[in-house]
Design a protein around this motif. Structure first.
Motif, PDB file in Angstrom:
ATOM      1  N   ALA A 109       0.814  -1.211   0.000  1.00 45.46           N
ATOM      2  CA  ALA A 109       0.000   0.000   0.000  1.00 45.46           C
ATOM      3  C   ALA A 109       0.849   1.263   0.000  1.00 45.46           C
ATOM      4  N   ILE A 110       1.840   1.321   0.901  1.00 48.47           N
ATOM      5  CA  ILE A 110       2.671   2.526   0.985  1.00 48.47           C
ATOM      6  C   ILE A 110       3.490   2.700  -0.287  1.00 48.47           C
ATOM      7  N   GLY A 111       4.053   1.605  -0.780  1.00 47.99           N
ATOM      8  CA  GLY A 111       4.895   1.689  -1.960  1.00 47.99           C
ATOM      9  C   GLY A 111       4.143   2.145  -3.189  1.00 47.99           C
ATOM     10  N   THR A 112       2.973   1.545  -3.449  1.00 45.46           N
ATOM     11  CA  THR A 112       2.235   1.896  -4.669  1.00 45.46           C
ATOM     12  C   THR A 112       1.684   3.312  -4.596  1.00 45.46           C
ATOM     13  N   LYS A 113       1.280   3.736  -3.384  1.00 45.48           N
ATOM     14  CA  LYS A 113       0.813   5.111  -3.204  1.00 45.48           C
ATOM     15  C   LYS A 113       1.956   6.094  -3.450  1.00 45.48           C
ATOM     16  N   SER A 114       3.116   5.804  -2.894  1.00 43.97           N
ATOM     17  CA  SER A 114       4.272   6.692  -3.071  1.00 43.97           C
ATOM     18  C   SER A 114       4.680   6.771  -4.537  1.00 43.97           C
ATOM     19  N   MET A 115       4.656   5.627  -5.223  1.00 44.25           N
ATOM     20  CA  MET A 115       5.046   5.598  -6.627  1.00 44.25           C
ATOM     21  C   MET A 115       4.095   6.440  -7.475  1.00 44.25           C
ATOM     22  N   LEU A 138      -2.135   4.867 -10.705  1.00 47.30           N
ATOM     23  CA  LEU A 138      -2.049   4.055  -9.490  1.00 47.30           C
ATOM     24  C   LEU A 138      -2.348   2.596  -9.786  1.00 47.30           C
ATOM     25  N   LEU A 139      -1.458   1.714  -9.339  1.00 42.69           N
ATOM     26  CA  LEU A 139      -1.674   0.272  -9.427  1.00 42.69           C
ATOM     27  C   LEU A 139      -2.155  -0.220  -8.075  1.00 42.69           C
ATOM     28  N   LYS A 158      -4.453  11.501 -10.603  1.00 43.01           N
ATOM     29  CA  LYS A 158      -5.735  11.732 -11.269  1.00 43.01           C
ATOM     30  C   LYS A 158      -6.400  10.472 -11.816  1.00 43.01           C
ATOM     31  N   HIS A 159      -5.689   9.328 -11.786  1.00 42.06           N
ATOM     32  CA  HIS A 159      -6.313   8.153 -12.385  1.00 42.06           C
ATOM     33  C   HIS A 159      -5.687   6.869 -11.850  1.00 42.06           C
ATOM     34  N   LEU A 160      -6.382   5.780 -12.079  1.00 40.48           N
ATOM     35  CA  LEU A 160      -5.856   4.458 -11.762  1.00 40.48           C
ATOM     36  C   LEU A 160      -5.264   3.859 -13.028  1.00 40.48           C
ATOM     37  N   GLY A 161      -4.089   3.217 -12.882  1.00 42.77           N
ATOM     38  CA  GLY A 161      -3.562   2.400 -13.958  1.00 42.77           C
ATOM     39  C   GLY A 161      -4.433   1.168 -14.111  1.00 42.77           C
TER      40      GLY A 161
END
Length: 385
Positions: A109-115, A138-139, A158-161
């Motif tokens: 969770a933290i990693g994907t949010k940070s990325m 976001l993934l 602004k969007h989800l991958g």
């Protein structure tokens, strides 16, 4: 105020699905925006004047599906400057479907949010070759909370991958996260079709109906196409955009378009490349796919261009993708290539060939004169005439 006048235009392609051609022979640009479109427009003595010499002008293409990392290179294919190279193919904006190829990409969770936050902010400030990239797709990962989505939206995500890309496949949790994302105003794209990267799985209509994405990604395969039954259900039972890509199955494209006609959904078709991928880096991928859609799917080329410009811009709420006053002045000047049996750029696309690009304008600035990737255009632009 800077002023640019493009005149002696043979055809103006609007990027608007409902009215894909505009009557006129000139476009006036003030600073970075389109000021006027029409016949015989005039500009001040200090304006930059570009003669299209009878060539076609269309909006800059918007690639609805790209997998960048941070910076203009592809670790997947070990290629540098591929994004800047795509500007030579008429692409002025890309949408990240997730920075999945980033070396050492953090998960959890933290990693994907940070990325996602890092990529969104980095691409806001980096424009290789003038290209505008909507980064930070976001993934989804297990453990993300509703508060995380609020934080990301505030930070510029602004969007989800591609939903479903990777190893997180708890569809009840995913559907809830998508609801959070939509509440925050995020656009949602979703992987449809066979497995792609390690850890992913086949995803079909049943999953799309549960998640209700804004975009059903690569319906012709990323790289493996879903069943026609799944494509039909997505066309008939959702409002999702129907995405056709370059790095997929070309044989399925006419079937997708036939189903879109059947369900009055042609105005939901969008076009992307899905590169870099195992299929490679394809700077002319958008032009080639527009040609496939027109030639193989019996779609008027100006309509296929709208699928690759204005329709995508509407989904992502961009001030781009159409030639109209007040919108961003991202434009492409193109013509039939030397030696083609076609008379102009639109005829070139209709027979499945690639037009020649003589100019690309981004935010009112001529950033490309004579593409190094397309064949040479028969009619070249002239400056100051």
């Amino acid at each position: 105020m800077s002023e640019t006048l493009i005149h002696n235009i043979g055809q103006i392609v609007s990027g608007d699905f409902a009215a894909p051609l505009i009557k006129g022979d000139s476009i006036l640009i003030h600073n970075s925006s389109i000021a006027a479109v029409g016949h015989g427009l005039a500009a001040g003595a200090d304006a930059t004047k570009i003669s299209a010499n009878g060539a076609t002008v269309m909006p800059g293409l918007i690639d609805s599906h790209v997998h960048p990392v941070i910076g203009d290179y592809s670790p997947r294919q070990k290629v540098v400057d591929f994004i800047a190279s795509c500007v030579h193919g008429g692409v002025t904006r890309m949408i990240s479907a997730g920075e999945v190829h980033m070396p050492g990409r953090p998960t959890g969770a933290i990693g994907t949010k940070s990325m996602a936050i890092l990529a969104a902010k980095a691409w806001d400030h980096y424009r290789p070759g003038g290209m505008k990239v909507l980064g930070g797709g976001l993934l989804l990962q297990a453990g993300l909370t509703e508060a995380d989505f609020d934080e990301m939206a505030t930070a510029g995500v602004k969007h989800l991958g591609e939903v479903g890309l990777g190893g997180f496949h708890d569809w009840e949790e995913i559907a809830e996260m998508v609801r959070w994302a939509k509440r925050c105003g995020m656009t949602v794209m979703m992987h449809i079709g066979g497995a792609s990267i390690p850890g992913s799985e086949a995803i079909g209509a049943e999953h799309a109906l549960k998640v209700q994405p804004h975009i059903a990604s690569h319906l012709n395969g990323g790289p493996t196409a879903p069943s026609l039954a799944d494509i039909e259900r997505i066309s008939a039972e959702t409002d999702a955009a129907l995405e056709i890509i370059q790095c997929g199955n070309a044989a399925v494209i006419p079937r997708i378009l036939d189903l879109a006609r059947q369900y009055n959904a042609l105005d939901r078709v969008v076009i992307g490349s899905d590169m870099p991928s195992g299929s490679g880096v394809i700077p002319l991928g958008m032009l080639r796919t527009i040609g496939w859609v027109s030639a193989l799917g019996d779609i008027p080329p100006e309509t296929a261009i709208a699928m690759a410009t204005g329709t995508t811009a509407s989904i992502y709420k961009l001030r781009a993708g159409r030639i109209a006053p007040g919108l961003e002045a991202d434009l492409v000047i193109m013509d039939a290539p030397i030696g083609s049996v076609a008379d102009d750029a639109l005829e070139t696309l209709k027979i499945g060939d690639t037009p020649g690009i003589s100019g690309v304008i981004i935010d009112g600035e001529l950033v490309i004169r004579k593409s190094v990737n397309t064949p040479p255009a028969r009619r070249q632009l002239e400056i100051g005439s």
